[in-house]
Each structure stands twice: as structure tokens, then as C-alpha cells.
Design a protein around this motif. Structure first.
Motif, mmCIF file in Angstrom:
data_model
loop_
_atom_site.group_PDB
_atom_site.id
_atom_site.type_symbol
_atom_site.label_atom_id
_atom_site.label_comp_id
_atom_site.label_asym_id
_atom_site.label_seq_id
_atom_site.Cartn_x
_atom_site.Cartn_y
_atom_site.Cartn_z
ATOM 1 N N ALA A 12 0.829 -1.216 0.000
ATOM 2 C CA ALA A 12 0.000 0.000 0.000
ATOM 3 C C ALA A 12 0.857 1.257 0.000
ATOM 4 O O ALA A 12 0.672 2.144 -0.836
ATOM 5 N N THR A 13 1.824 1.342 0.911
ATOM 6 C CA THR A 13 2.680 2.534 0.955
ATOM 7 C C THR A 13 4.132 2.101 1.083
ATOM 8 O O THR A 13 4.623 1.878 2.202
ATOM 9 N N PRO A 14 4.818 1.957 -0.078
ATOM 10 C CA PRO A 14 6.231 1.576 -0.024
ATOM 11 C C PRO A 14 7.027 2.637 0.753
ATOM 12 O O PRO A 14 6.735 3.831 0.622
ATOM 13 N N ALA A 15 8.005 2.186 1.540
ATOM 14 C CA ALA A 15 8.812 3.141 2.316
ATOM 15 C C ALA A 15 9.638 4.006 1.371
ATOM 16 O O ALA A 15 10.117 3.523 0.332
ATOM 17 N N GLN A 16 9.821 5.239 1.717
ATOM 18 C CA GLN A 16 10.560 6.189 0.872
ATOM 19 C C GLN A 16 12.061 6.144 1.139
ATOM 20 O O GLN A 16 12.819 6.972 0.662
ATOM 21 N N HIS A 17 12.490 5.205 1.963
ATOM 22 C CA HIS A 17 13.911 5.021 2.271
ATOM 23 C C HIS A 17 14.116 3.529 2.493
ATOM 24 O O HIS A 17 13.139 2.775 2.621
ATOM 25 N N LYS A 18 15.361 3.091 2.562
ATOM 26 C CA LYS A 18 15.628 1.663 2.775
ATOM 27 C C LYS A 18 15.261 1.274 4.210
ATOM 28 O O LYS A 18 15.741 1.889 5.165
ATOM 29 N N LEU A 19 14.391 0.266 4.342
ATOM 30 C CA LEU A 19 13.975 -0.158 5.683
ATOM 31 C C LEU A 19 15.172 -0.746 6.428
ATOM 32 O O LEU A 19 15.960 -1.491 5.853
ATOM 33 N N LYS A 20 15.313 -0.415 7.692
ATOM 34 C CA LYS A 20 16.437 -0.901 8.485
ATOM 35 C C LYS A 20 16.026 -2.113 9.296
ATOM 36 O O LYS A 20 14.896 -2.206 9.802
ATOM 37 N N LYS A 21 16.966 -3.033 9.433
ATOM 38 C CA LYS A 21 16.706 -4.265 10.172
ATOM 39 C C LYS A 21 16.354 -3.958 11.630
ATOM 40 O O LYS A 21 15.524 -4.631 12.249
ATOM 41 N N GLU A 22 16.981 -2.910 12.150
ATOM 42 C CA GLU A 22 16.787 -2.577 13.572
ATOM 43 C C GLU A 22 15.320 -2.287 13.869
ATOM 44 O O GLU A 22 14.860 -2.416 14.996
ATOM 45 N N GLY A 23 14.564 -1.881 12.873
ATOM 46 C CA GLY A 23 13.145 -1.557 13.091
ATOM 47 C C GLY A 23 12.295 -2.805 13.290
ATOM 48 O O GLY A 23 11.085 -2.704 13.492
ATOM 49 N N GLY A 24 12.869 -4.008 13.189
ATOM 50 C CA GLY A 24 12.097 -5.255 13.332
ATOM 51 C C GLY A 24 11.415 -5.600 12.018
ATOM 52 O O GLY A 24 11.455 -4.824 11.052
ATOM 53 N N PRO A 25 10.784 -6.800 11.922
ATOM 54 C CA PRO A 25 10.135 -7.213 10.677
ATOM 55 C C PRO A 25 9.080 -6.198 10.256
ATOM 56 O O PRO A 25 8.272 -5.783 11.084
ATOM 57 N N PRO A 26 9.097 -5.778 8.989
ATOM 58 C CA PRO A 26 8.113 -4.763 8.572
ATOM 59 C C PRO A 26 6.704 -5.359 8.507
ATOM 60 O O PRO A 26 6.544 -6.542 8.197
ATOM 61 N N GLN A 27 5.724 -4.583 8.825
ATOM 62 C CA GLN A 27 4.327 -4.996 8.689
ATOM 63 C C GLN A 27 3.847 -4.442 7.344
ATOM 64 O O GLN A 27 3.701 -3.231 7.203
ATOM 65 N N LEU A 28 3.677 -5.306 6.384
ATOM 66 C CA LEU A 28 3.292 -4.813 5.051
ATOM 67 C C LEU A 28 1.782 -4.934 4.863
ATOM 68 O O LEU A 28 1.189 -5.965 5.164
ATOM 69 N N THR A 29 1.196 -3.869 4.355
ATOM 70 C CA THR A 29 -0.239 -3.912 4.023
ATOM 71 C C THR A 29 -0.342 -3.895 2.510
ATOM 72 O O THR A 29 0.344 -3.108 1.842
ATOM 73 N N PHE A 30 -1.162 -4.784 1.969
ATOM 74 C CA PHE A 30 -1.279 -4.886 0.510
ATOM 75 C C PHE A 30 -2.609 -4.329 0.021
ATOM 76 O O PHE A 30 -3.614 -4.408 0.722
ATOM 77 N N VAL A 31 -2.565 -3.783 -1.178
ATOM 78 C CA VAL A 31 -3.827 -3.409 -1.854
ATOM 79 C C VAL A 31 -3.847 -4.103 -3.216
ATOM 80 O O VAL A 31 -2.788 -4.435 -3.775
ATOM 81 N N GLU A 32 -5.053 -4.283 -3.736
ATOM 82 C CA GLU A 32 -5.187 -5.032 -4.987
ATOM 83 C C GLU A 32 -4.749 -4.181 -6.177
ATOM 84 O O GLU A 32 -5.045 -2.994 -6.243
ATOM 85 N N ASN A 33 -4.057 -4.807 -7.116
ATOM 86 C CA ASN A 33 -3.681 -4.127 -8.351
ATOM 87 C C ASN A 33 -4.833 -4.211 -9.348
ATOM 88 O O ASN A 33 -5.691 -5.098 -9.245
ATOM 89 N N PRO A 34 -4.843 -3.315 -10.349
ATOM 90 C CA PRO A 34 -5.885 -3.435 -11.370
ATOM 91 C C PRO A 34 -5.735 -4.740 -12.154
ATOM 92 O O PRO A 34 -4.618 -5.231 -12.337
ATOM 93 N N ASP A 35 -6.848 -5.282 -12.606
ATOM 94 C CA ASP A 35 -6.828 -6.501 -13.428
ATOM 95 C C ASP A 35 -6.781 -6.046 -14.885
ATOM 96 O O ASP A 35 -7.799 -5.648 -15.465
ATOM 97 N N ILE A 36 -5.577 -6.089 -15.470
ATOM 98 C CA ILE A 36 -5.383 -5.477 -16.792
ATOM 99 C C ILE A 36 -6.232 -6.180 -17.847
ATOM 100 O O ILE A 36 -6.949 -5.538 -18.630
#
Ligand SMILES: Cc1cc2nc3c(=O)[nH]c(=O)nc-3n(C[C@H](O)[C@H](O)[C@H](O)COP(=O)(O)O)c2cc1C
Length: 403
Positions: free
Chosen positions: A291-315
Motif C-alpha cells: 500500500a505505501t512503499p517506504a521512501q527510504h531503505k527499511l532498516k533491520k533494527e526496526g524489526g520485521p516490517p508490517q506490510l499492508t497490501f492493496v489489490e492491483n488493477p486486473d489489466i
């Protein structure tokens, strides 16, 4: 009459243990109606004698670049001009390296360089020789040069090891050549069947960013889509290829638009779909994006990222739902229940033709087999190199649209 009947074939034999199988191959090719001329390397003659092939083919066997029996001493030119196909079986690692480098220091490699007919190679070697990065680099180079690589097979090897590198059995090589010759005949008959039409395709994977350096993608190589783009161009169409990130060369005469994400692919397709007569969605498009890609490189120290997904268009479904939709062809790569999932996908996306393949049997490979689903039912395209399968699929499309 078989499709090899009357075909003039140069059979190149190189120095590997499987050279003895080339004698059976020569016999089968002759039985299939081909006229076979054998060219041997000096290595090959350490394993089998020219007399064997001379007896089997009833033709003199050639091995010398400096052979004075040819009228103008240019055997490499004469042999290549007279051939409809060149087949090298077994093809040694050394021979593959010479071909990839464009060498011409023996009769076989010189005639391969001088030819303007298709070249097939059936590699045969120890599994470590086959797996070596140098051999793999050379094979990729050959494929990029348009050479069709048949096999190798996996199994027990002459050296006692087990793995990839065995030459395809002679029967399998003949069957592959027959399929290719059939498709070449069909292609010749269908040349120009898409003339004047505009074909829009997608190919390759998409890449959905997680942050600025990481993303989610898939193992689609783009080879099937690129083969279809080349075949559509060959059949006379104006072709636009919207491509995800791949390492393939653009087929000659094809307009290519590079994209990264599913959304970019959708936008590029929707800008052009209204002008297309045929749309073929071959790309392996991600169903979801972060849903919202990070605008910088995620750091390991922040712990496992919680990713939220949204559906892509069906081309495919979006193009098929256009008021003046082009003729839509979908692709389904499934890992199981191929028929059931493919039919459900065709109904859901409301497309007239769906081509289904097993993901594990096509991703990254140079050959493919397809099952086509349309209003008339189910049709199979037998396993063959992707350019051959692509021509057969377009032939089916041309028939469906009344060409
Ligand atoms: C007994 C023996 C078996 C061999 N088998 C193979 C083989 O199966 N595949 C291969 O690529 N090379 C094999 N080689 C090595 C090739 O013969 C060698 O690389 C030669 O230069 C190939 O030359 P050519 O391609 O001109 O025939 C073998 C060599 C020997 C001595």
C-alpha cells in the motif's frame, strides 16, 4: 508423408560419448524422410568412424575444412547452402563454446557460421560441464543468436554421475524436429495472416516496491511474451510490447514500452488498447502491491516490517470490458488443477481465448506446451521451443478472428 520428408539436413557430430547415438539418430532421420549429410569433428572420429555414417546415409562424410573434393574447395559454403536445417547431436561443450564465440576453425563451425538456415544443437556432456557458468553463458548466447537448443535430459551419465547433461534420446530429437518442421510449414502458410492488424502485448514480471531497494516480483522470464511479439510481427502485424523488467532483446520491428509496476503496465496498456485489434496479456502481473512503499531503505533494527497490501488493477479484465474491446487472449500460469482454474479464469475475465500452462514447466524455460480454451472447447499445442508455440497460438487466433 512426415514433415521431414525431403528436408536436407546436415547432421554435425562432435566428440562426446553420445556420438554413438548419432548413428541411431542418422537412421531415424533417414527413416523420417530426411536427406542426411554428416559432418564430423576430429573429436567425433575418436568415438565413431566416418564409415559408420557413410554406410548409414549412403553419402560421403565430411570432416575436413580443406577438403579438395568440393569443386571450389569451399565445403563449408556448399554444405550450408544445401541445407534446410543443421542439427548438431551430440554437441560437445567445446563445440557450443566455438559456436557462441563465432569461431570458424573447423568444417562444422565454419558451415554453422556460413549458414542461413535454422541451427539445432543437442548438448551432451557431464553434468558439471553442463552446469559450469561458462557453458551456461555460451548456451544463453546461442539462444539469443536464434539457435534452438534441444535438451539436455537428466539421468545417469556415461561417467557414472547422475544429473543434467545427457543428450536427448534420438527418438525425442526427431520428434522435436518434426514438430518444428510442422510449425514452420504452418507459419509459412500463415505468413501475413495478421497483416494490417495492431497487436498489443504484455510480457515479463512486474515489480512492486517495498522500499527504495527491495520489491516483490516473480520468476516470469518474458520469453513467451517476447516470442509472441516476434511471431505477431512476422505474421505482418504492427506490434507494441509493454514489458516488465526482463533481460531480453526487443524483437526486430516491435515497439517496446518498459514498465516496472502493475499500475504502470495497466496505464501503458489502457493508453493503447483502444487502437489495438488484438490484446495478448502474457505478463505475470502481481495481484497485490504494498500500500505505501517506504521512501527510504527499511532498516533491520526496526524489526520485521508490517506490510499492508492493496489489490492491483486486473489489466486483462479491464481491457476485455472496454466497449470496443480488442480480441483478448489471456494467459494462465497455474501450478495445479490447470483445466479447472483456467476455465474459471476465462469465465471471470470474459475473454474469448485463454492459454494455460503449468508455471513450473514454463517459467524461465525455452520451451512450453499450452492448452487453449475457447468457445469451441479445448486445444493442445505440444511442447516445443517458445517461438514455435507462439506461431501456433497466433495461428489459432487468426482462425478465430476469421483471418
Ligand atoms: C573419453 C572422452 C569422453 C568425452 N565426452 C565428452 C562429452 O560427453 N561431452 C563433451 O562436451 N566433451 C566430452 N569430451 C571432451 C571433448 O571430446 C573435447 O572437449 C573435444 O575438444 C571436443 O571437440 P569437438 O567439439 O571438436 O568434437 C570427452 C573426451 C574424452 C576423452
Amino acid at each position: 508423408m512426415g514433415s521431414l520428408t525431403g528436408k536436407r539436413l546436415v547432421l554435425g557430430v562432435t566428440g562426446g560419448v553420445a556420438a554413438y547415438k548419432a548413428a541411431v539418430l542418422a537412421r531415424l532421420l533417414i527413416k523420417a524422410g530426411a536427406q542426411v549429410r554428416v559432418v564430423m569433428t576430429s573429436g567425433a572420429q575418436r568415438f565413431v568412424t566416418p564409415v559408420t555414417f557413410q554406410a548409414l546415409t549412403g553419402q560421403p562424410v565430411h570432416h575436413d575444412l580443406w577438403d579438395e573434393r568440393f569443386d571450389d574447395s569451399m565445403g563449408h559454403i556448399e554444405l550450408s547452402r544445401q541445407a534446410d536445417f543443421v542439427l548438431i547431436a551430440p554437441a560437445s561443450a567445446d563445440c557450443i563454446a566455438r559456436l557462441a564465440a563465432g569461431r570458424a576453425d573447423d568444417l562444422l563451425s565454419a558451415l554453422c557460421l556460413a549458414r542461413d538456415c535454422p541451427l539445432f544443437v543437442a548438448p551432451a556432456m557431464n553434468r558439471q560441464m553442463w552446469e559450469h557458468p561458462a557453458t551456461q553463458r555460451n548456451v544463453v548466447r546461442l539462444i539469443a543468436d536464434g539457435v534452438q537448443v534441444l535438451g539436455p535430459d537428466a539421468g545417469e551419465q556415461a561417467c557414472g554421475e547422475v544429473g543434467q547433461g545427457r543428450m536427448l534420446e534420438p527418438e525425442a530429437i526427431v520428434a522435436a524436429l518434426e514438430r518444428i518442421a510442422d510449425a514452420a510449414l504452418a507459419a509459412a502458410a500463415s505468413t501475413g495472416r495478421l497483416r494490417g492488424l495492431s497487436v498489443l502485448l504484455t510480457a515479463g514480471p512486474t515489480y512492486e516496491p517495498i522500499d527504495t531497494v527491495r520489491g516483490i516480483t516473480n520468476r516470469s522470464s518474458g520469453k513467451m511474451g517476447y516470442a509472441l511479439a516476434a511471431a505477431a510481427q512476422e505474421a505482418g502485424a504492427k506490434v507494441t510490447l509493454v514489458s516488465g523488467p526482463v533481460t531480453l532483446a526487443t524483437p526486430a520491428g516491435v515497439e517496446r514500452i518498459d514498465v516496472l509496476t502493475a499500475q504502470e503496465m495497466c496505464d501503458a496498456v489502457m493508453q493503447r488498447a483502444h487502437a489495438a485489434d488484438i490484446f495478448i496479456g502474457v505478463a505475470a502481473v502481481a495481484d497485490y502491491r504494498v500500500a505505501t512503499p517506504a521512501q527510504h531503505k527499511l532498516k533491520k533494527e526496526g524489526g520485521p516490517p508490517q506490510l499492508t497490501f492493496v489489490e492491483n488493477p486486473d489489466i486483462l479484465a479491464t481491457v476485455a470490458a472496454l466497449p470496443q474491446a480488442p480480441f483478448c487472449v489471456g494467459f494462465a500460469a497455474e501450478s495445479e488443477n490447470l483445466r479447472e482454474y483456467a476455465q474459471a479464469k476465462r469465465r471471470r475475465k470474459k475473454v474469448p481465448l485463454l492459454a494455460a500452462n503449468l508455471a513450473q514447466e514454463t517459467f524461465g524455460r525455452d520451451d512450453n506446451a499450452l492448452t487453449l480454451f475457447d468457445d469451441a472447447g479445448e486445444h493442445s499445442i505440444a511442447r516445443a521451443p517458445k517461438p514455435v508455440v507462439a506461431r501456433a497460438l497466433l495461428d489459432h487466433v487468426a482462425t478465430l478472428i476469421g483471418r
